[in-house]
Design a protein around this motif. Structure first.
Motif, short mmCIF file in Angstrom:
data_model
loop_
_atom_site.label_atom_id
_atom_site.label_comp_id
_atom_site.label_asym_id
_atom_site.label_seq_id
_atom_site.Cartn_x
_atom_site.Cartn_y
_atom_site.Cartn_z
N LEU A 1 -3.41 -2.99 -7.14
CA LEU A 1 -3.78 -1.64 -6.70
C LEU A 1 -5.30 -1.44 -6.75
O LEU A 1 -5.88 -0.83 -5.85
CB LEU A 1 -3.06 -0.60 -7.54
CG LEU A 1 -1.55 -0.55 -7.36
CD1 LEU A 1 -0.92 0.38 -8.38
CD2 LEU A 1 -1.18 -0.16 -5.94
N GLN A 2 -5.93 -1.98 -7.78
CA GLN A 2 -7.38 -1.86 -7.90
C GLN A 2 -8.07 -2.60 -6.75
O GLN A 2 -9.00 -2.09 -6.15
CB GLN A 2 -7.84 -2.43 -9.25
CG GLN A 2 -9.32 -2.30 -9.48
CD GLN A 2 -9.73 -2.86 -10.82
OE1 GLN A 2 -9.09 -3.75 -11.38
NE2 GLN A 2 -10.83 -2.34 -11.35
N PRO B 1 3.18 -5.04 -14.96
CA PRO B 1 2.29 -3.88 -14.86
C PRO B 1 0.81 -4.27 -14.76
O PRO B 1 0.04 -3.62 -14.05
CB PRO B 1 2.55 -3.09 -16.14
CG PRO B 1 3.87 -3.55 -16.63
CD PRO B 1 4.00 -4.96 -16.17
N ALA C 1 0.31 -5.53 -11.21
CA ALA C 1 0.37 -4.38 -10.29
C ALA C 1 -0.94 -3.61 -10.31
O ALA C 1 -1.47 -3.23 -9.26
CB ALA C 1 1.53 -3.47 -10.65
N GLU C 2 -1.47 -3.37 -11.48
CA GLU C 2 -2.74 -2.64 -11.61
C GLU C 2 -3.87 -3.41 -10.93
O GLU C 2 -4.71 -2.82 -10.25
CB GLU C 2 -3.07 -2.38 -13.08
CG GLU C 2 -4.27 -1.50 -13.28
CD GLU C 2 -4.13 -0.11 -12.67
OE1 GLU C 2 -5.13 0.38 -12.11
OE2 GLU C 2 -3.03 0.47 -12.72
N LEU D 1 6.21 -1.04 -7.25
CA LEU D 1 5.41 -2.27 -7.17
C LEU D 1 5.65 -3.13 -8.41
O LEU D 1 5.81 -4.34 -8.30
CB LEU D 1 3.93 -1.93 -7.01
CG LEU D 1 2.99 -3.14 -6.91
CD1 LEU D 1 3.36 -4.05 -5.74
CD2 LEU D 1 1.55 -2.65 -6.77
N ILE D 2 5.70 -2.51 -9.56
CA ILE D 2 5.96 -3.26 -10.80
C ILE D 2 7.33 -3.93 -10.74
O ILE D 2 7.47 -5.11 -11.10
CB ILE D 2 5.86 -2.33 -12.03
CG1 ILE D 2 4.38 -1.93 -12.25
CG2 ILE D 2 6.44 -3.00 -13.28
CD1 ILE D 2 4.19 -0.83 -13.27
N GLU E 1 0.82 -1.21 0.00
CA GLU E 1 0.00 0.00 0.00
C GLU E 1 0.85 1.26 0.00
O GLU E 1 0.41 2.31 -0.45
CB GLU E 1 -0.95 0.01 1.20
CG GLU E 1 -2.06 -1.01 1.08
CD GLU E 1 -2.98 -1.07 2.28
OE1 GLU E 1 -4.16 -1.38 2.10
OE2 GLU E 1 -2.51 -0.79 3.41
N ASN F 1 4.91 3.10 -4.60
CA ASN F 1 4.35 3.72 -5.80
C ASN F 1 4.26 2.63 -6.87
O ASN F 1 4.82 1.55 -6.73
CB ASN F 1 5.17 4.93 -6.26
CG ASN F 1 6.57 4.56 -6.67
OD1 ASN F 1 6.80 3.58 -7.37
ND2 ASN F 1 7.54 5.36 -6.24
N LYS F 2 3.52 2.92 -7.92
CA LYS F 2 3.26 1.90 -8.94
C LYS F 2 4.54 1.38 -9.57
O LYS F 2 4.68 0.18 -9.80
CB LYS F 2 2.31 2.45 -9.99
CG LYS F 2 1.80 1.40 -10.94
CD LYS F 2 0.72 1.95 -11.85
CE LYS F 2 0.20 0.87 -12.78
NZ LYS F 2 -0.87 1.36 -13.63
N ALA F 3 5.49 2.25 -9.86
CA ALA F 3 6.74 1.83 -10.50
C ALA F 3 7.51 0.84 -9.61
O ALA F 3 8.02 -0.17 -10.10
CB ALA F 3 7.60 3.04 -10.82
#
Length: 94
Positions: free
Chosen positions: A69-70, A62, A65-66, A19-20, A12, A15-17
């Protein structure tokens, strides 16, 4: 990259990068741990397969990861929706 320390609280905060990158590492080095993380977060195998089939990419990180996050956003929204008012009396809670 060293082995990422991934639990729900850490995920949580990423950041997305990042996490990827962590997911990419898990895909290549410790796939079993990735499956366990997806299970703990409640991202279904069927959903991942569907998303990967629909994606126009060969890079799964990616997409995964999405999905993570969703799902975390859905869980957070659900907790907020059903959070009880702390000022309500015990009788009103029932």
């Amino acid at each position: 990259m060293a082995e990422p320390i991934l639990d729900i609280a850490t995920i949580e905060q990423l950041n997305k990068a990042d996490l990827i990158k962590a997911i990419d590492w898990l895909i290549t080095k410790d796939f079993e741990k990735l499956v366990f993380i997806l299970y703990r977060i409640d991202v279904s195998e069927a959903k991942i397969k569907s998303l990967l089939d629909q994606a126009n990419t060969t890079d799964a990180a990616p997409v995964i990861a999405e999905a993570i996050l969703q799902r975390l956003a859905e869980k957070k929204a659900s907790r907020e929706k059903f959070k009880q008012d702390p000022s309500a009396s015990d009788e009103e809670k029932w």
